[in-house]
Structure formats: C-alpha cells, structure tokens
Write a protein that holds these residues in place. Structure first.
Motif, PDB file in Angstrom:
ATOM      1  N   LEU A   1       0.841  -1.198   0.000  1.00  0.00           N
ATOM      2  CA  LEU A   1       0.000   0.000   0.000  1.00  0.00           C
ATOM      3  C   LEU A   1       0.875   1.246   0.000  1.00  0.00           C
ATOM      4  O   LEU A   1       1.909   1.290   0.654  1.00  0.00           O
ATOM      5  N   ASP A   2       0.438   2.261  -0.721  1.00  0.00           N
ATOM      6  CA  ASP A   2       1.147   3.544  -0.710  1.00  0.00           C
ATOM      7  C   ASP A   2       0.757   4.373   0.508  1.00  0.00           C
ATOM      8  O   ASP A   2       1.526   5.226   0.961  1.00  0.00           O
ATOM      9  N   ALA A   3      -0.433   4.128   1.026  1.00  0.00           N
ATOM     10  CA  ALA A   3      -0.912   4.835   2.216  1.00  0.00           C
ATOM     11  C   ALA A   3      -2.095   4.058   2.767  1.00  0.00           C
ATOM     12  O   ALA A   3      -2.643   3.164   2.107  1.00  0.00           O
ATOM     13  N   PHE A   4      -2.479   4.416   3.987  1.00  0.00           N
ATOM     14  CA  PHE A   4      -3.610   3.739   4.624  1.00  0.00           C
ATOM     15  C   PHE A   4      -4.422   4.755   5.408  1.00  0.00           C
ATOM     16  O   PHE A   4      -3.860   5.628   6.079  1.00  0.00           O
ATOM     17  N   ILE A   5      -5.746   4.657   5.302  1.00  0.00           N
ATOM     18  CA  ILE A   5      -6.664   5.477   6.092  1.00  0.00           C
ATOM     19  C   ILE A   5      -7.414   4.517   7.001  1.00  0.00           C
ATOM     20  O   ILE A   5      -8.160   3.663   6.511  1.00  0.00           O
ATOM     21  N   GLY A   6      -7.208   4.629   8.317  1.00  0.00           N
ATOM     22  CA  GLY A   6      -7.773   3.612   9.192  1.00  0.00           C
ATOM     23  C   GLY A   6      -8.384   4.140  10.471  1.00  0.00           C
ATOM     24  O   GLY A   6      -7.954   5.164  11.008  1.00  0.00           O
ATOM     25  N   MET A   7      -9.373   3.408  10.957  1.00  0.00           N
ATOM     26  CA  MET A   7     -10.013   3.732  12.228  1.00  0.00           C
ATOM     27  C   MET A   7      -9.653   2.728  13.312  1.00  0.00           C
ATOM     28  O   MET A   7      -9.293   3.111  14.420  1.00  0.00           O
ATOM     29  N   ARG A   8      -9.755   1.457  13.005  1.00  0.00           N
ATOM     30  CA  ARG A   8      -9.588   0.446  14.049  1.00  0.00           C
ATOM     31  C   ARG A   8      -8.156   0.406  14.580  1.00  0.00           C
ATOM     32  O   ARG A   8      -7.184   0.596  13.843  1.00  0.00           O
ATOM     33  N   PHE A   9      -8.068   0.134  15.862  1.00  0.00           N
ATOM     34  CA  PHE A   9      -6.805   0.105  16.598  1.00  0.00           C
ATOM     35  C   PHE A   9      -5.764  -0.781  15.910  1.00  0.00           C
ATOM     36  O   PHE A   9      -4.624  -0.370  15.667  1.00  0.00           O
ATOM     37  N   HIS A  10      -6.154  -1.997  15.555  1.00  0.00           N
ATOM     38  CA  HIS A  10      -5.179  -2.924  14.985  1.00  0.00           C
ATOM     39  C   HIS A  10      -4.827  -2.581  13.538  1.00  0.00           C
ATOM     40  O   HIS A  10      -3.758  -2.965  13.053  1.00  0.00           O
ATOM     41  N   SER A  11      -5.685  -1.843  12.864  1.00  0.00           N
ATOM     42  CA  SER A  11      -5.316  -1.409  11.512  1.00  0.00           C
ATOM     43  C   SER A  11      -4.166  -0.404  11.580  1.00  0.00           C
ATOM     44  O   SER A  11      -3.272  -0.402  10.729  1.00  0.00           O
ATOM     45  N   VAL A  12      -4.180   0.439  12.606  1.00  0.00           N
ATOM     46  CA  VAL A  12      -3.080   1.390  12.797  1.00  0.00           C
ATOM     47  C   VAL A  12      -1.805   0.640  13.191  1.00  0.00           C
ATOM     48  O   VAL A  12      -0.709   0.960  12.724  1.00  0.00           O
ATOM     49  N   ILE A  13      -1.945  -0.375  14.035  1.00  0.00           N
ATOM     50  CA  ILE A  13      -0.784  -1.187  14.421  1.00  0.00           C
ATOM     51  C   ILE A  13      -0.165  -1.857  13.198  1.00  0.00           C
ATOM     52  O   ILE A  13       1.061  -1.871  13.030  1.00  0.00           O
ATOM     53  N   PHE A  14      -0.993  -2.405  12.314  1.00  0.00           N
ATOM     54  CA  PHE A  14      -0.470  -3.057  11.109  1.00  0.00           C
ATOM     55  C   PHE A  14       0.301  -2.061  10.245  1.00  0.00           C
ATOM     56  O   PHE A  14       1.311  -2.405   9.633  1.00  0.00           O
ATOM     57  N   SER A  15      -0.179  -0.829  10.195  1.00  0.00           N
ATOM     58  CA  SER A  15       0.529   0.208   9.443  1.00  0.00           C
ATOM     59  C   SER A  15       1.895   0.483  10.064  1.00  0.00           C
ATOM     60  O   SER A  15       2.894   0.636   9.356  1.00  0.00           O
ATOM     61  N   LEU A  16       1.933   0.532  11.386  1.00  0.00           N
ATOM     62  CA  LEU A  16       3.194   0.783  12.084  1.00  0.00           C
ATOM     63  C   LEU A  16       4.180  -0.362  11.881  1.00  0.00           C
ATOM     64  O   LEU A  16       5.372  -0.133  11.648  1.00  0.00           O
TER      65      LEU A  16
ATOM     66  N   LEU B   1      -8.034   7.879  11.806  1.00  0.00           N
ATOM     67  CA  LEU B   1      -9.256   8.566  12.219  1.00  0.00           C
ATOM     68  C   LEU B   1      -9.523   8.151  13.664  1.00  0.00           C
ATOM     69  O   LEU B   1      -9.984   7.048  13.935  1.00  0.00           O
ATOM     70  N   ILE B   2      -9.201   9.037  14.583  1.00  0.00           N
ATOM     71  CA  ILE B   2      -9.167   8.693  16.007  1.00  0.00           C
ATOM     72  C   ILE B   2     -10.565   8.784  16.607  1.00  0.00           C
ATOM     73  O   ILE B   2     -11.142   9.865  16.695  1.00  0.00           O
ATOM     74  N   TYR B   3     -11.087   7.628  17.039  1.00  0.00           N
ATOM     75  CA  TYR B   3     -12.441   7.607  17.584  1.00  0.00           C
ATOM     76  C   TYR B   3     -12.480   7.223  19.060  1.00  0.00           C
ATOM     77  O   TYR B   3     -13.535   7.302  19.690  1.00  0.00           O
ATOM     78  N   ASP B   4     -11.359   6.772  19.629  1.00  0.00           N
ATOM     79  CA  ASP B   4     -11.370   6.474  21.060  1.00  0.00           C
ATOM     80  C   ASP B   4      -9.982   6.652  21.671  1.00  0.00           C
ATOM     81  O   ASP B   4      -9.000   6.899  20.966  1.00  0.00           O
ATOM     82  N   THR B   5      -9.922   6.520  22.980  1.00  0.00           N
ATOM     83  CA  THR B   5      -8.704   6.830  23.725  1.00  0.00           C
ATOM     84  C   THR B   5      -7.551   5.910  23.364  1.00  0.00           C
ATOM     85  O   THR B   5      -6.405   6.355  23.263  1.00  0.00           O
ATOM     86  N   LYS B   6      -7.824   4.626  23.156  1.00  0.00           N
ATOM     87  CA  LYS B   6      -6.718   3.688  22.934  1.00  0.00           C
ATOM     88  C   LYS B   6      -5.971   3.998  21.640  1.00  0.00           C
ATOM     89  O   LYS B   6      -4.749   3.828  21.573  1.00  0.00           O
ATOM     90  N   VAL B   7      -6.697   4.464  20.623  1.00  0.00           N
ATOM     91  CA  VAL B   7      -6.027   4.839  19.377  1.00  0.00           C
ATOM     92  C   VAL B   7      -5.185   6.092  19.590  1.00  0.00           C
ATOM     93  O   VAL B   7      -4.038   6.180  19.142  1.00  0.00           O
ATOM     94  N   LYS B   8      -5.751   7.054  20.311  1.00  0.00           N
ATOM     95  CA  LYS B   8      -5.017   8.290  20.588  1.00  0.00           C
ATOM     96  C   LYS B   8      -3.757   8.010  21.398  1.00  0.00           C
ATOM     97  O   LYS B   8      -2.687   8.566  21.128  1.00  0.00           O
ATOM     98  N   GLU B   9      -3.869   7.131  22.395  1.00  0.00           N
ATOM     99  CA  GLU B   9      -2.711   6.800  23.231  1.00  0.00           C
ATOM    100  C   GLU B   9      -1.652   6.045  22.437  1.00  0.00           C
ATOM    101  O   GLU B   9      -0.452   6.228  22.652  1.00  0.00           O
ATOM    102  N   LEU B  10      -2.091   5.191  21.515  1.00  0.00           N
ATOM    103  CA  LEU B  10      -1.138   4.467  20.665  1.00  0.00           C
ATOM    104  C   LEU B  10      -0.321   5.448  19.832  1.00  0.00           C
ATOM    105  O   LEU B  10       0.909   5.345  19.743  1.00  0.00           O
ATOM    106  N   ILE B  11      -1.000   6.407  19.232  1.00  0.00           N
ATOM    107  CA  ILE B  11      -0.325   7.394  18.391  1.00  0.00           C
ATOM    108  C   ILE B  11       0.635   8.243  19.223  1.00  0.00           C
ATOM    109  O   ILE B  11       1.763   8.526  18.818  1.00  0.00           O
ATOM    110  N   LYS B  12       0.177   8.621  20.416  1.00  0.00           N
ATOM    111  CA  LYS B  12       1.017   9.433  21.295  1.00  0.00           C
ATOM    112  C   LYS B  12       2.265   8.659  21.722  1.00  0.00           C
ATOM    113  O   LYS B  12       3.373   9.194  21.753  1.00  0.00           O
ATOM    114  N   LYS B  13       2.081   7.377  22.028  1.00  0.00           N
ATOM    115  CA  LYS B  13       3.192   6.558  22.506  1.00  0.00           C
ATOM    116  C   LYS B  13       4.217   6.306  21.410  1.00  0.00           C
ATOM    117  O   LYS B  13       5.428   6.387  21.631  1.00  0.00           O
ATOM    118  N   LYS B  14       3.753   5.995  20.218  1.00  0.00           N
ATOM    119  CA  LYS B  14       4.672   5.645  19.129  1.00  0.00           C
ATOM    120  C   LYS B  14       5.312   6.888  18.512  1.00  0.00           C
ATOM    121  O   LYS B  14       6.420   6.831  18.001  1.00  0.00           O
TER     122      LYS B  14
END
Length: 208
Positions: A133-148, A157-170
């Motif tokens: 993939l050249d890029a990814f647009i994702g909502m689910r927590f594990h979809s962001v992890i797969f991108s990382l 697309l941040i819809y809950d705290t766990k996604v926001k915390e993941l982004i902040k941590k990484k």
C-alpha cells in the motif's frame, strides 16, 4: 500486600501482542490482484472504517466518499477496503466492517475504484497486504498497528482513547491523526494523503 504477592521486578507492561505478528509468507500482492487491484495503474490506498453512532457513521462515510472520489481525480488512486471486524457474533452487527464498506461504495461516484476484501483472512495474510500500500486510512486500533509494523504511512481517524494513546506513545512521523468527530474531516484527510503521495509518487512510478 500487593508487593509481597507480585514482586515489582515481575511486573511487565508490553505492547499489544499484534506487534509481534509477522506477515504471511504468501504474497500480499496476489491477494490485492484477486480483489481487482492493479498497482501499475496508480497509487493503492488501504481503507478501514468501523460503525459508530448512526449519525456519525453517516457523516464519516459521506465525507470519505468525497475524499476517495477526489483522490481518484487527482492521483488516479485505487482503494482496497480492509475489514478488521467481520461480525463474528451475530448480535454485534456493528462489528462487521463490511457493512460500512458497502455504504461507502454506494456513496462514491467512482465506486469502481474501491475494492472490498469480503472474505475473512488470517491476520498474517492481512498484514502481508500493507507493504504493497502507498498509504492507509484507518479507524480500528489494529489497523493502525499493522501500518506501524510495516511502516506504511497512515492517516488515523481517532475515535477512542486507545487509538489516541497508541499514536502518542509511538510518536511516528508515519502517523497523521484526525480526531473524530471533525467538522473539516475532508480537508484534513485530503491534505494528509496529498502530503504522503506527493512524497511517494516518484518511488511508486519507478516501481511500476
């Protein structure tokens, strides 16, 4: 008392176990081709959305349809919707991402440019798609992890705290986050994807 039962040195907080997953040995490009994606035609962008409240889901799908149509116009993009929830429990229909994928396709004017992975696959097989993939647009927590894991640029697309915390941590430059709900979702996501593709298009053309 707790210290006596569980010594401090034995307490270990680890990342989500998904970070230990390895892509399947099979070629993810073949799975994309099976869906009708031809990478030589233009940038390939993965998409994952999930159902939230009725109104918010409608707003997100409507905006995303406009975003994807615009990206087709500007970059001749192809899109593959990658579900991370398949509604395994019949009572939890909102967990089936394919439902919102079909709604997205219905709203798009360039619907032929959106392919949907409708069959459930092993996580390792889905992870194997991301390097293609050249890029990814994702909502689910594990979809962001797969991108990382695969270092795929992602607009989260941040819809809950766990996604926001993941982004902040990484704190990765590969992640561009947009909090939901968002009044200017269309412009934020479009600008982020333009930024990613502008940097990647020369390499993409060399590989085609």
């Amino acid at each position: 008392m707790l210290k006596a039962i569980v010594p401090r040195k034995e307490i270990c907080i680890e990342d989500d176990l998904a970070f230990k997953l390895k892509p399947a040995s099979s070629d993810g490009k073949q799975l994309l081709a099976k869906c009708g994606i031809q990478s030589e035609k233009g940038p390939v962008i993965g998409v994952n959305l999930r159902t939230l409240s009725k109104q918010l889901s409608f707003d997100i799908v409507h905006s995303m349809a406009q975003i994807l149509d615009q990206l087709v116009e500007e970059f001749n993009c192809q899109f593959v919707f990658i579900p991370f929830g398949y509604g395994s429990v019949s009572e939890r229909v909102f967990d089936d991402d394919r439902t919102i994928a079909l709604q997205l396709k219905k709203f798009m004017k360039k619907a032929e440019n959106l392919k949907i992975i409708s069959e459930e696959h092993r996580p390792a097989d889905i992870l194997g798609l991301f390097p293609h993939l050249d890029a990814f647009i994702g909502m689910r927590f594990h979809s962001v992890i797969f991108s990382l894991i695969t270092q795929t640029p992602v607009v989260s697309l941040i819809y809950d705290t766990k996604v926001k915390e993941l982004i902040k941590k990484k704190h990765s430059q590969l992640i561009l986050g947009t909090d939901l709900p968002c009044r200017d979702l269309k412009s934020q996501v479009l600008n982020s994807i333009r930024q990613i593709l502008t940097n990647q298009l020369p390499a993409h053309e060399e590989n085609s």
